[in-house]
Design an enzyme around this catalytic site. Structure first.
Site, mmCIF file in Angstrom:
data_model
loop_
_atom_site.group_PDB
_atom_site.id
_atom_site.type_symbol
_atom_site.label_atom_id
_atom_site.label_comp_id
_atom_site.label_asym_id
_atom_site.label_seq_id
_atom_site.Cartn_x
_atom_site.Cartn_y
_atom_site.Cartn_z
ATOM 1 N N ASP A 34 0.883 -1.173 0.000
ATOM 2 C CA ASP A 34 0.000 0.000 0.000
ATOM 3 C C ASP A 34 0.917 1.218 0.000
ATOM 4 O OD1 ASP A 34 -1.626 2.148 0.600
ATOM 5 O OD2 ASP A 34 -2.296 1.395 2.548
ATOM 6 N N LYS A 74 2.784 11.147 -3.335
ATOM 7 C CA LYS A 74 1.747 10.461 -4.113
ATOM 8 C C LYS A 74 0.823 11.450 -4.825
ATOM 9 C CE LYS A 74 -1.743 6.842 -3.418
ATOM 10 N NZ LYS A 74 -2.304 5.958 -2.365
ATOM 11 N N GLU A 89 -7.294 0.502 -4.505
ATOM 12 C CA GLU A 89 -7.303 0.406 -3.044
ATOM 13 C C GLU A 89 -8.625 -0.136 -2.494
ATOM 14 O OE1 GLU A 89 -5.985 4.342 -1.966
ATOM 15 O OE2 GLU A 89 -3.987 3.928 -2.772
ATOM 16 N N ASP A 115 -12.743 5.618 2.703
ATOM 17 C CA ASP A 115 -11.310 5.662 2.992
ATOM 18 C C ASP A 115 -10.899 7.076 3.376
ATOM 19 O OD1 ASP A 115 -8.538 5.719 2.975
ATOM 20 O OD2 ASP A 115 -8.315 4.611 1.101
HETATM 21 P P1 ADP Z 1 -2.877 7.435 4.006
HETATM 22 O O1 ADP Z 1 -3.884 6.530 3.415
HETATM 23 O O2 ADP Z 1 -3.139 8.887 3.722
HETATM 24 O O3 ADP Z 1 -1.476 7.053 3.699
HETATM 25 P P2 ADP Z 1 -3.427 6.372 6.725
HETATM 26 O O4 ADP Z 1 -4.551 5.505 6.352
HETATM 27 O O5 ADP Z 1 -2.230 5.730 7.292
HETATM 28 O O6 ADP Z 1 -3.004 7.384 5.599
HETATM 29 O O7 ADP Z 1 -4.005 7.426 7.805
HETATM 30 C C1 ADP Z 1 -3.199 8.329 8.468
HETATM 31 C C2 ADP Z 1 -4.068 9.240 9.293
HETATM 32 O O8 ADP Z 1 -4.809 8.471 10.250
HETATM 33 C C3 ADP Z 1 -3.282 10.264 10.072
HETATM 34 O O9 ADP Z 1 -3.879 11.544 9.919
HETATM 35 C C4 ADP Z 1 -3.426 9.781 11.514
HETATM 36 O O10 ADP Z 1 -3.383 10.853 12.425
HETATM 37 C C5 ADP Z 1 -4.791 9.160 11.482
HETATM 38 N N1 ADP Z 1 -5.011 8.214 12.584
HETATM 39 C C6 ADP Z 1 -4.305 7.100 12.864
HETATM 40 N N2 ADP Z 1 -4.798 6.501 13.960
HETATM 41 C C7 ADP Z 1 -5.856 7.247 14.385
HETATM 42 C C8 ADP Z 1 -6.780 7.155 15.486
HETATM 43 N N3 ADP Z 1 -6.722 6.187 16.379
HETATM 44 N N4 ADP Z 1 -7.715 8.114 15.577
HETATM 45 C C9 ADP Z 1 -7.781 9.118 14.686
HETATM 46 N N5 ADP Z 1 -6.952 9.269 13.650
HETATM 47 C C10 ADP Z 1 -5.987 8.351 13.502
HETATM 48 MG MG MG Z 2 -4.505 4.947 2.360
#
Ligand code: ADP
Ligand code: MG
Length: 624
Positions: free
Chosen positions: A25, A88, A188, A212
């Site tokens: 991913d 990205k 995705e 998402d």
């Molecule tokens: P991306 O798909 O953009 O690469 P992710 O799916 O890894 O990102 O999501 C990252 C985001 O999720 C960040 O903004 C992070 O602060 C938020 N995040 C992670 N865990 C939690 C949680 N327990 N509660 C709220 N937000 C969260």
């Molecule tokens: Mg993502």
């Protein structure tokens, strides 16, 4: 007439391989790598952090070392010009596409031609989104190799459902640079569904919504699953909305409480950074039902879930509006959506599940870690490709364009690269010579403009077309690419129904390496191809005009004066000479001169012929 070509690289899907194929991913905020262990998908911990998440951040140190992940993220505040995040967002984009993004980025994006692909300058070196993404992929690959104690060379990589051809291709290229054969690019939301086991049972036809919400982007996709094939019915979202905005909302709230001005934060980057870290902690704490209390320097920070929800409510409502639009675009009724899947770290926020339950009328499924599901699904897809799940066949895109040769040796693409599989597409052609009886259909695969540079898959001849003037026959060529990657080509002359029943069957294999070479070739030669195509198109057009001019003289010799005929012949000869000389600009000029001279004559001839025809009609009428 039809023939079939097996375009698959061969045994990969049928013979179980010993080599592990990983699922990746490649996220805007975080990236992950996963694999299948004893039939179960597992993410691999990053060597730097204690998590599987590798922040998608690349830092160039003063001695030009490249650092990726958690360690790079630490430099976002002290060396923003040398620390690249959210790369990205720039994948497959030109400068014209990203004018709006420039302000929110701390590193330097080079301004250049609008259509050119984006470049990023760090120190004295230029990078592009493909090379930078390759750095993230290299880091993930290295982590996996350490963990699995074996070399990794094959991967499945996920991309957002809305990614276009250029963006998907850029992702593939990044894989190549990182030393990974990207066997498949998977959407995705499709990967997330797979992680939940949806799509693994061929009999189960269903509709799913995938919500998402990541760090900086929001996507909602409505998928339809039938016979093991995912169809994206609709997508919607906001490329500038995510968890970072929730953090900013918390910081704004604190700034108001503490009477901190915007300028203070701009000047005091350390305080800014500390608040950002605290805001993310606070957001996670209140979601667990805690009340957050923390001291940053001499500032006391606190946050309750109630205040947090108040702060982010307008942002959450924006995602709900997108969901409603996506449902409407999918043409489904809410009741037809069987499952709502949560993807992305930000969906851990309880308020999101609550609101989604209100909108979709059912509890969303969050039984898997939302920030891991995409990688887990990619690993499942990789396992399918490795031939370890024989009963399942999931193909989603075709790796190279498929088309036929047209006049002058040009490639005419019928099914473009990365088109969804199964796929059918057709186009109409005609003859270029009066009374032409046979038409050769040559099928090619590849991205170059001239067929001679592409790969020939086969050819056949459509025979016994009834004699007609050039341009009159309507020959439909149909490409049908089935879920196994087998191509069937059919040709039929529509006026006569001619459609002979010769069948050619041949099996062609192509390796990933050959495919990569063909793609690299097409990128290298793109500009010379464009020039050559323009020249060939000019020559084709000129030949048509020459034929038309000859015909025009023969048909209208009673109307035209000898001088007019002489002049047309002369201009036609001039055009023929330029076609011989193969100079595009001169050909175009000669065509224009001939056209400018002959079109008033053509109009005149048309008027005379029409009035003559009308007279004949009235004579006939009198005879009745
Ligand atoms: P991306 O798909 O953009 O690469 P992710 O799916 O890894 O990102 O999501 C990252 C985001 O999720 C960040 O903004 C992070 O602060 C938020 N995040 C992670 N865990 C939690 C949680 N327990 N509660 C709220 N937000 C969260
Ligand atoms: Mg993502």
């Amino acid at each position: 007439m039809k023939f079939s070509i097996d375009m698959k690289s061969g045994d990969m899907a049928s013979e179980p391989t010993q080599e592990i194929i990983v699922g990746i991913d490649l996220g805007t905020t975080n990236s992950l790598i996963a694999y299948i262990e004893n039939g179960v998908p597992k993410t691999i911990k990053s060597s730097h952090g204690q998590h599987a998440l590798t922040p998608s951040v690349i830092h160039f140190s003063d001695n030009e070392d490249i650092i990726v992940g958690e360690a790079a993220k630490l430099h976002l505040s002290d060396a923003p010009d040398k620390t690249i995040f959210s790369v990205k967002r720039l994948m497959g984009k030109s400068y014209g596409d990203i004018v709006n993004l420039k302000n929110s980025i701390g590193y330097e994006i080079i301004d250049s031609e609008e259509q050119e692909l984006v470049k990023i300058k760090v120190g004295k070196t230029f990078h592009n989104p493909v090379t930078l993404s390759a750095e993230i992929l290299k880091a993930l690959k290295a982590d996996a190799e350490t963990h699995l104690k074996t070399q990794i060379s094959k991967a499945v990589v996920t991309v957002p459902a809305y990614f276009n051809d250029a963006q998907r291709q850029a992702t593939r290229d990044a894989g190549k640079l990182a030393g990974l054969d990207v066997l498949r690019i998977v959407n995705e939301p499709t990967a997330a569904s797979l992680a939940y086991g949806i799509g693994l049972d061929k009999e189960h036809n269903t509709n799913i919504a995938v919500y998402d919400l990541g760090g900086g982007t929001f996507d909602i996709s409505i998928l339809h699953l039938e016979d093991g094939i995912f169809d994206v019915l609709s997508t919607n979202g906001d490329t500038l909305l995510g968890g970072d905005d929730f953090d900013r909302a918390i910081i704004s709230f604190w700034m108001e409480q503490l009477n901190l001005s915007h300028e203070t934060l701009v000047q005091d980057t350390e305080l800014n950074q500390l608040l950002r870290i605290a805001a993310e902690e606070a957001k996670i704490a209140v979601g667990r039902g805690e009340i957050y209390n923390h001291k940053v320097r001499n500032f006391s920070l606190s946050l309750s879930n109630e205040i947090f929800e108040n702060q982010i409510s307008p942002l959450v409502e924006r995602t709900i509006t997108c969901c409603r639009q996506a449902i409407e675009d999918s043409k489904l009724k809410i009741a037809d959506i069987e499952k709502v899947i949560l993807v992305g770290g930000s969906t851990r926020i309880p308020m999101i599940s609550r609101r989604l339950e209100e909108v979709f009328g059912k509890k969303p499924d969050n039984s898997l870690h939302p920030d891991e599901v995409v990688a887990l699904g990619a690993a499942i897809q990789a396992d399918i490709l490795a031939g370890n799940r024989k009963d399942i066949l999931l193909l989603d895109v075709t790796p190279l364009s498929l088309g036929i040769e047209t006049v002058g040796g040009l490639m005419d693409t019928i099914i473009p690269r990365n088109a969804k599989v199964p796929q059918r597409a057709g186009r109409q052609y005609t003859t270029s010579i009066d009374g032409q009886k046979n038409l050769r259909v040559s099928v090619y695969q590849g991205e170059r403009d001239l067929v001679e540079h592409n790969r020939k898959l086969g050819e056949f001849i459509l025979r016994d077309i009834p004699p007609m003037a050039a341009g009159l026959p309507k020959i439909e060529v149909h490409f049908i690419l089935d879920a196994d990657g087998i191509l069937t080509v059919k040709a039929k002359e529509l006026r006569s129904g001619v459609n002979t029943s010769v069948e050619i069957r041949s099996t062609y294999g192509i390796t990933e390496e050959e495919m990569a070479l063909m793609l690299i070739d097409s990128i290298k030669n793109a500009s010379s191809d464009v020039q050559q195509r323009a020249l060939l198109e000019a020559i084709n057009e000129a030949n048509n005009i020459i034929l038309a001019a000859d015909k025009f003289i023969v048909q209208n010799k009673n109307i035209l004066s000898p001088e007019e005929i002489h002049q047309i012949v002369q201009l036609t000869n001039e055009l023929k000479a330029q076609v011989q000389a193969k100079n595009k600009d001169e050909i175009e000029l000669a065509m224009k001169t001939l056209n400018d001279y002959s079109s008033p004559l053509a109009h005149k001839a048309l008027d005379i012929n029409i009035s003559k025809a009308l007279k004949e009609v009235s004579v006939n009428d009198n005879n009745l």
